[in-house]
Design a protein around this motif. Structure first.
Motif, PDB file in Angstrom:
ATOM      1  N   VAL A  45     -45.854 -27.836  -6.329  1.00 55.55           N
ATOM      2  CA  VAL A  45     -44.578 -27.316  -6.551  1.00 55.55           C
ATOM      3  C   VAL A  45     -44.274 -26.334  -5.255  1.00 55.55           C
ATOM      4  CG1 VAL A  45     -43.262 -25.590  -7.644  1.00 55.55           C
ATOM      5  CG2 VAL A  45     -44.961 -26.912  -8.980  1.00 55.55           C
ATOM      6  N   GLU A  46     -42.995 -26.475  -4.765  1.00 56.21           N
ATOM      7  CA  GLU A  46     -42.281 -25.777  -3.874  1.00 56.21           C
ATOM      8  C   GLU A  46     -41.221 -24.847  -4.146  1.00 56.21           C
ATOM      9  OE1 GLU A  46     -41.884 -27.802  -0.230  1.00 56.21           O
ATOM     10  OE2 GLU A  46     -43.519 -28.847  -0.206  1.00 56.21           O
ATOM     11  N   THR A  47     -41.082 -23.722  -3.618  1.00 57.25           N
ATOM     12  CA  THR A  47     -39.760 -23.004  -4.174  1.00 57.25           C
ATOM     13  C   THR A  47     -39.036 -22.584  -2.721  1.00 57.25           C
ATOM     14  OG1 THR A  47     -41.141 -20.888  -3.663  1.00 57.25           O
ATOM     15  CG2 THR A  47     -41.011 -21.931  -6.204  1.00 57.25           C
ATOM     16  N   GLU A  48     -37.737 -22.394  -3.049  1.00 59.50           N
ATOM     17  CA  GLU A  48     -36.924 -22.124  -2.075  1.00 59.50           C
ATOM     18  C   GLU A  48     -35.755 -21.111  -2.815  1.00 59.50           C
ATOM     19  OE1 GLU A  48     -33.869 -24.697   0.921  1.00 59.50           O
ATOM     20  OE2 GLU A  48     -34.252 -25.469  -1.036  1.00 59.50           O
ATOM     21  N   GLU A  49     -35.321 -20.294  -2.000  1.00 57.44           N
ATOM     22  CA  GLU A  49     -34.519 -19.071  -2.493  1.00 57.44           C
ATOM     23  C   GLU A  49     -33.315 -18.891  -1.432  1.00 57.44           C
ATOM     24  OE1 GLU A  49     -34.215 -14.717  -4.182  1.00 57.44           O
ATOM     25  OE2 GLU A  49     -36.254 -15.255  -3.183  1.00 57.44           O
ATOM     26  N   THR A  50     -32.280 -19.272  -1.983  1.00 52.72           N
ATOM     27  CA  THR A  50     -30.605 -18.947  -1.157  1.00 52.72           C
ATOM     28  C   THR A  50     -30.081 -17.611  -1.602  1.00 52.72           C
ATOM     29  OG1 THR A  50     -29.588 -20.412  -2.776  1.00 52.72           O
ATOM     30  CG2 THR A  50     -30.634 -21.499  -1.059  1.00 52.72           C
ATOM     31  N   THR A  51     -28.931 -17.399  -1.370  1.00 53.20           N
ATOM     32  CA  THR A  51     -28.245 -16.206  -1.804  1.00 53.20           C
ATOM     33  C   THR A  51     -27.707 -16.451  -3.103  1.00 53.20           C
ATOM     34  OG1 THR A  51     -26.415 -16.961  -0.528  1.00 53.20           O
ATOM     35  CG2 THR A  51     -27.722 -15.099   0.426  1.00 53.20           C
ATOM     36  N   PRO A 113     -38.126 -14.241  -9.611  1.00 52.50           N
ATOM     37  CA  PRO A 113     -38.024 -12.764  -9.192  1.00 52.50           C
ATOM     38  C   PRO A 113     -36.881 -12.114  -9.789  1.00 52.50           C
ATOM     39  CG  PRO A 113     -37.369 -14.379  -7.501  1.00 52.50           C
ATOM     40  CD  PRO A 113     -37.770 -15.039  -8.591  1.00 52.50           C
ATOM     41  N   PHE A 114     -36.218 -12.791 -10.833  1.00 53.04           N
ATOM     42  CA  PHE A 114     -34.820 -12.088 -11.428  1.00 53.04           C
ATOM     43  C   PHE A 114     -34.632 -12.537 -12.774  1.00 53.04           C
ATOM     44  CE2 PHE A 114     -33.800 -15.995  -9.099  1.00 53.04           C
ATOM     45  CZ  PHE A 114     -33.019 -16.573 -10.041  1.00 53.04           C
ATOM     46  N   MET A 115     -33.894 -11.737 -13.564  1.00 54.82           N
ATOM     47  CA  MET A 115     -33.327 -12.085 -14.581  1.00 54.82           C
ATOM     48  C   MET A 115     -32.473 -13.350 -14.726  1.00 54.82           C
ATOM     49  SD  MET A 115     -35.273 -10.078 -16.541  1.00 54.82           S
ATOM     50  CE  MET A 115     -34.413 -10.353 -18.267  1.00 54.82           C
ATOM     51  N   PHE A 116     -32.635 -14.371 -15.798  1.00 57.77           N
ATOM     52  CA  PHE A 116     -31.619 -15.384 -15.742  1.00 57.77           C
ATOM     53  C   PHE A 116     -31.397 -15.756 -17.360  1.00 57.77           C
ATOM     54  CE2 PHE A 116     -36.036 -16.975 -15.612  1.00 57.77           C
ATOM     55  CZ  PHE A 116     -35.714 -17.955 -16.355  1.00 57.77           C
ATOM     56  N   ASP A 120     -27.896 -20.676 -16.739  1.00 64.66           N
ATOM     57  CA  ASP A 120     -28.270 -20.682 -15.350  1.00 64.66           C
ATOM     58  C   ASP A 120     -28.901 -21.754 -14.851  1.00 64.66           C
ATOM     59  OD1 ASP A 120     -26.665 -18.291 -15.472  1.00 64.66           O
ATOM     60  OD2 ASP A 120     -28.301 -16.985 -15.720  1.00 64.66           O
ATOM     61  N   ILE A 121     -29.712 -22.690 -15.584  1.00 65.44           N
ATOM     62  CA  ILE A 121     -30.511 -23.482 -14.971  1.00 65.44           C
ATOM     63  C   ILE A 121     -30.040 -24.818 -15.268  1.00 65.44           C
ATOM     64  CG2 ILE A 121     -32.847 -24.586 -15.597  1.00 65.44           C
ATOM     65  CD1 ILE A 121     -33.329 -21.906 -17.195  1.00 65.44           C
ATOM     66  N   LYS A 122     -30.463 -25.900 -14.293  1.00 68.69           N
ATOM     67  CA  LYS A 122     -29.876 -27.206 -13.936  1.00 68.69           C
ATOM     68  C   LYS A 122     -31.075 -27.815 -13.478  1.00 68.69           C
ATOM     69  CE  LYS A 122     -24.926 -26.806 -13.445  1.00 68.69           C
ATOM     70  NZ  LYS A 122     -24.201 -26.369 -12.720  1.00 68.69           N
ATOM     71  N   ASN A 135     -29.272 -20.352 -11.050  1.00 67.76           N
ATOM     72  CA  ASN A 135     -28.401 -19.667 -10.414  1.00 67.76           C
ATOM     73  C   ASN A 135     -28.449 -18.153 -10.565  1.00 67.76           C
ATOM     74  OD1 ASN A 135     -25.725 -18.618  -9.519  1.00 67.76           O
ATOM     75  ND2 ASN A 135     -24.500 -19.810 -11.021  1.00 67.76           N
ATOM     76  N   LYS A 136     -28.635 -17.397  -9.748  1.00 71.19           N
ATOM     77  CA  LYS A 136     -28.840 -15.992  -9.529  1.00 71.19           C
ATOM     78  C   LYS A 136     -27.759 -15.190 -10.208  1.00 71.19           C
ATOM     79  CE  LYS A 136     -31.756 -15.519  -5.563  1.00 71.19           C
ATOM     80  NZ  LYS A 136     -31.655 -14.836  -4.104  1.00 71.19           N
ATOM     81  N   SER A 137     -26.518 -15.464 -10.148  1.00 72.82           N
ATOM     82  CA  SER A 137     -25.297 -14.707 -10.350  1.00 72.82           C
ATOM     83  C   SER A 137     -25.128 -14.474 -11.982  1.00 72.82           C
ATOM     84  CB  SER A 137     -24.250 -15.198  -9.808  1.00 72.82           C
ATOM     85  OG  SER A 137     -23.873 -16.499 -10.612  1.00 72.82           O
ATOM     86  N   GLY A 138     -25.822 -15.242 -12.677  1.00 71.96           N
ATOM     87  CA  GLY A 138     -25.675 -15.029 -14.213  1.00 71.96           C
ATOM     88  C   GLY A 138     -26.388 -14.161 -14.756  1.00 71.96           C
TER      89      GLY A 138
END
Length: 161
Positions: A45-51, A113-116, A120-122, A135-138
């Protein structure tokens, strides 16, 4: 006290250093073997975080999309993959074919690292790679705390049912 006697060879600096080195090699070998075993049970598993979002890439080349399930648990995602394998073998002595069924299952938990929210998941599956985008904004509008109600002074010791 330890200057002379039958225990002297066990308490000199050289033998203690040799013992510590061999113990360290033993522990390191055990850890390496455990990591190799754990890698066989799980998947990469690899993870990537954007804004805007958080992306998880899971290498599930041995599985089809129908074999994969994603669950939301405790501010994270549980990725599960399970498939039935059927193997045919020919008995050399009798010439008969034997079929054996087995179940192959693997899973991995990824903490975010955030609530969701579920909305917000695809997830997409392409060429053996599962990409999950959250999605972080939700999650910023969700309230992670539970409010606590305090009764009036007149309602001492009573709970609402």
């Amino acid at each position: 006290m330890f200057g002379k006697g039958p225990l002297m060879p066990f308490f000199n600096n050289r033998s203690m250093d040799d013992w510590l080195k061999s113990f360290e090699q033993f522990v390191n070998k055990g850890i390496t073997q455990f990591e190799q075993y754990a890698d066989q049970l799980s998947f990469e598993v690899e993870t990537e975080e954007t804004t805007q979002d958080y992306r998880i890439y899971a290498n599930l080349k041995e599985y089809e999309p129908k074999d994969i399930q994603i669950e939301v648990l405790n501010q994270g995602l549980q990725i599960k993959a399970q498939k039935e394998e059927l193997r045919s073998m020919k008995n050399k002595r009798t010439g008969h074919f034997q079929e054996r069924k087995s179940m192959k299952r693997t899973e991995r938990f990824v903490q975010l690292p955030f609530m969701f929210r579920n909305e917000d998941i695809k997830a997409q599956y392409n060429n053996g790679i599962l990409m999950i985008t959250v999605n972080k904004s939700g999650g910023e509008t969700a309230n992670p705390t539970v409010p606590i109600e305090v009764p009036n002074e007149n309602d001492e010791g009573k709970f609402e049912e």
